[in-house]
Design a protein around this motif. Structure first.
Motif, mmCIF file in Angstrom:
data_model
loop_
_atom_site.group_PDB
_atom_site.id
_atom_site.type_symbol
_atom_site.label_atom_id
_atom_site.label_comp_id
_atom_site.label_asym_id
_atom_site.label_seq_id
_atom_site.Cartn_x
_atom_site.Cartn_y
_atom_site.Cartn_z
ATOM 1 N N GLU A 38 0.843 -1.198 0.000
ATOM 2 C CA GLU A 38 0.000 0.000 0.000
ATOM 3 C C GLU A 38 0.880 1.252 0.000
ATOM 4 O O GLU A 38 0.673 2.185 -0.797
ATOM 5 C CB GLU A 38 -0.906 -0.023 1.231
ATOM 6 C CG GLU A 38 -1.923 1.082 1.293
ATOM 7 C CD GLU A 38 -2.805 0.975 2.528
ATOM 8 O OE1 GLU A 38 -3.773 1.752 2.614
ATOM 9 O OE2 GLU A 38 -2.523 0.140 3.410
ATOM 10 N N HIS A 39 1.872 1.288 0.880
ATOM 11 C CA HIS A 39 2.760 2.450 0.939
ATOM 12 C C HIS A 39 3.618 2.569 -0.308
ATOM 13 O O HIS A 39 3.889 3.684 -0.789
ATOM 14 C CB HIS A 39 3.641 2.373 2.190
ATOM 15 C CG HIS A 39 2.970 2.845 3.433
ATOM 16 N ND1 HIS A 39 1.993 2.117 4.074
ATOM 17 C CD2 HIS A 39 3.119 3.995 4.155
ATOM 18 C CE1 HIS A 39 1.573 2.783 5.142
ATOM 19 N NE2 HIS A 39 2.232 3.911 5.210
ATOM 20 N N LEU A 42 1.547 4.155 -2.931
ATOM 21 C CA LEU A 42 1.303 5.571 -2.646
ATOM 22 C C LEU A 42 2.550 6.425 -2.884
ATOM 23 O O LEU A 42 2.447 7.562 -3.337
ATOM 24 C CB LEU A 42 0.801 5.720 -1.206
ATOM 25 C CG LEU A 42 -0.597 5.141 -0.966
ATOM 26 C CD1 LEU A 42 -0.902 5.056 0.517
ATOM 27 C CD2 LEU A 42 -1.648 5.976 -1.685
ATOM 28 N N VAL A 43 3.724 5.877 -2.578
ATOM 29 C CA VAL A 43 4.960 6.622 -2.830
ATOM 30 C C VAL A 43 5.171 6.794 -4.336
ATOM 31 O O VAL A 43 5.570 7.873 -4.802
ATOM 32 C CB VAL A 43 6.171 5.922 -2.182
ATOM 33 C CG1 VAL A 43 7.487 6.529 -2.677
ATOM 34 C CG2 VAL A 43 6.087 6.049 -0.664
ATOM 35 N N THR A 46 2.627 9.429 -5.530
ATOM 36 C CA THR A 46 2.875 10.798 -5.041
ATOM 37 C C THR A 46 4.318 11.248 -5.247
ATOM 38 O O THR A 46 4.699 12.304 -4.740
ATOM 39 C CB THR A 46 2.532 10.899 -3.540
ATOM 40 O OG1 THR A 46 3.357 9.986 -2.793
ATOM 41 C CG2 THR A 46 1.063 10.599 -3.292
ATOM 42 N N GLY A 72 4.486 9.313 9.568
ATOM 43 C CA GLY A 72 4.570 8.219 8.610
ATOM 44 C C GLY A 72 5.146 6.947 9.187
ATOM 45 O O GLY A 72 4.524 5.878 9.126
ATOM 46 N N SER A 76 1.593 5.861 10.617
ATOM 47 C CA SER A 76 1.058 5.170 9.459
ATOM 48 C C SER A 76 1.536 3.725 9.367
ATOM 49 O O SER A 76 0.754 2.826 9.042
ATOM 50 C CB SER A 76 1.455 5.919 8.180
ATOM 51 O OG SER A 76 0.846 5.353 7.044
ATOM 52 N N SER A 194 2.404 13.319 1.202
ATOM 53 C CA SER A 194 3.424 12.553 0.468
ATOM 54 C C SER A 194 4.591 12.180 1.373
ATOM 55 O O SER A 194 5.152 11.083 1.266
ATOM 56 C CB SER A 194 3.916 13.351 -0.740
ATOM 57 O OG SER A 194 4.440 14.612 -0.357
ATOM 58 N N ARG A 196 4.348 11.597 4.526
ATOM 59 C CA ARG A 196 3.821 10.513 5.381
ATOM 60 C C ARG A 196 4.046 9.157 4.723
ATOM 61 O O ARG A 196 4.534 8.209 5.350
ATOM 62 C CB ARG A 196 2.324 10.744 5.633
ATOM 63 C CG ARG A 196 1.625 9.611 6.371
ATOM 64 C CD ARG A 196 0.111 9.753 6.280
ATOM 65 N NE ARG A 196 -0.569 8.668 6.991
ATOM 66 C CZ ARG A 196 -1.155 8.774 8.170
ATOM 67 N NH1 ARG A 196 -1.162 9.926 8.789
ATOM 68 N NH2 ARG A 196 -1.749 7.746 8.723
ATOM 69 N N PHE A 197 3.690 9.067 3.439
ATOM 70 C CA PHE A 197 3.835 7.793 2.738
ATOM 71 C C PHE A 197 5.304 7.401 2.602
ATOM 72 O O PHE A 197 5.661 6.224 2.764
ATOM 73 C CB PHE A 197 3.188 7.882 1.350
ATOM 74 C CG PHE A 197 1.722 8.222 1.378
ATOM 75 C CD1 PHE A 197 0.899 7.763 2.395
ATOM 76 C CD2 PHE A 197 1.158 9.009 0.381
ATOM 77 C CE1 PHE A 197 -0.456 8.071 2.424
ATOM 78 C CE2 PHE A 197 -0.194 9.317 0.395
ATOM 79 C CZ PHE A 197 -0.997 8.857 1.408
ATOM 80 N N ALA A 230 -5.350 1.322 -1.969
ATOM 81 C CA ALA A 230 -4.367 2.358 -1.651
ATOM 82 C C ALA A 230 -4.804 3.712 -2.195
ATOM 83 O O ALA A 230 -4.665 4.745 -1.519
ATOM 84 C CB ALA A 230 -3.005 1.971 -2.223
ATOM 85 N N GLY A 234 -5.971 5.459 0.990
ATOM 86 C CA GLY A 234 -4.672 6.080 1.219
ATOM 87 C C GLY A 234 -4.583 7.450 0.591
ATOM 88 O O GLY A 234 -4.508 8.469 1.282
#
Length: 313
Positions: A38-39, A42-43, A46, A72, A76, A194, A196-197, A230, A234
């Motif tokens: 998921e992360h 998202l990375v 973003t 994060g 997170s 961003s 945070r991810f 995500a 997310g």
């Protein structure tokens, strides 16, 4: 009022998330793998924001950097892992009950660090909101006397269960305040999101290397569902959350987050055929009306010059 609405809609996306997350867990994928992928998604999505706000990241002082890492890496990543892991040791009702301490952590920390004053009216409305949260799960609480409180058989494992739960409570409560702190430092919401991810992924990757057995190949369909989750809970959910957080104090934000079980109950009713009990309906009304009433009260308060109040945003 917009800030409360943003966070409530974010809670809706988090509730929709459960339609994908729990089936993936049921297929045998570990919590670490799901949160890691998921992360990672998202990375990647973003990454243009990480580049765009690179100067903000490079100019952060040590306190701001620590706050972003806590949001994060701890909130997170570790908070989510700890909360899920607690269910292996404790009855879910115990875990959810202890999670209700999260607003207390955020409110006290915001009062001390961000100087958000705790007014008498705030305590009354917060009590109503938390009461609604407890009413929603009252049937489960009532049956605890006849239920098995622990799934673990040894005292060390039971302590682990409580430790994981309290770690999640602290992580999420402090992360809310850290997010508000960065917003008050004029850090753009998209930069916080961003960052945070990215910091979450920085913590999750070493964990995946330490526990390689937790990561296994995923079929295209399962991977597609995970990417969809995500993007929904997310990307969209956290964008809505930080849009709300920059408009209202951390004290109000942490109480607005308590509407998550309201939407979760509605999602279960609409998509899984689970009927809504009278306790869930009554608790949901208290939660939503309490948040709206508190925001209306706060909006109509006179601002005292030179003092920090709940009107800060």
């Amino acid at each position: 009022m917009a800030g409360i609405v943003f966070i409530m809609i974010a809670c809706l996306t988090w509730a929709l998330d459960t339609l994908i997350r729990y089936p993936l867990l049921g297929q045998g994928f570990s919590t670490l793998q799901i949160v890691l992928f998921e992360h990672l998604t998202l990375v990647l999505v973003t990454s243009p924001l990480l580049w765009r706000y690179r100067h903000h990241f490079m100019q952060m002082n040590s306190t701001q950097s620590a706050a972003l890492f806590f949001i994060g890496g701890v909130g997170s990543a570790l908070g989510t892992l700890a909360f899920t892991q607690a269910f292996h040791y404790l009855n879910p009702t115990i875990v959810i009950l202890l999670q209700k301490l999260q607003p207390l952590v955020a409110i006290l920390l915001a009062s001390w660090w961000l100087k958000e004053r705790i007014h008498g009216y705030f305590i009354r409305w917060a009590g109503l909101i938390l009461l609604g949260s407890l009413v929603m799960i009252w049937p489960d609480v009532r049956h605890l006397a006849q239920a098995n409180w622990y799934y673990a058989n040894s005292t060390p494992d039971i302590i682990k269960g409580y430790s994981y739960t309290l770690l999640a409570v602290l992580a999420w409560g402090v992360a809310t305040v850290c997010g508000k702190y960065l917003a008050s430092e004029k850090m753009p919401a998209n930069a916080i999101m961003s960052g945070r991810f990215a910091t979450g992924l920085m913590v999750l990757l070493p964990l995946a290397l330490l526990y390689p057995a937790s990561v296994q190949p995923m079929a295209t369909l399962s991977l597609g569902k995970l990417v969809m989750m995500a993007l929904l809970s997310g990307l969209l959910g956290m964008w809505l959350y930080y849009q709300g957080l920059k408009r209202i104090p951390a004290q109000l934000a942490t109480l607005a987050e308590q509407t998550f079980p309201v939407f979760a109950a509605i999602i279960n009713w609409l998509f899984l055929g689970m009927s809504l009990s009278s306790y869930q309906i009554a608790g949901a009304l208290l939660l939503v009306l309490g948040n709206i009433g508190l925001r209306f009260k706060e909006m109509h308060l006179p601002v005292q010059p030179g003092t920090a109040s709940l009107n800060q945003a």
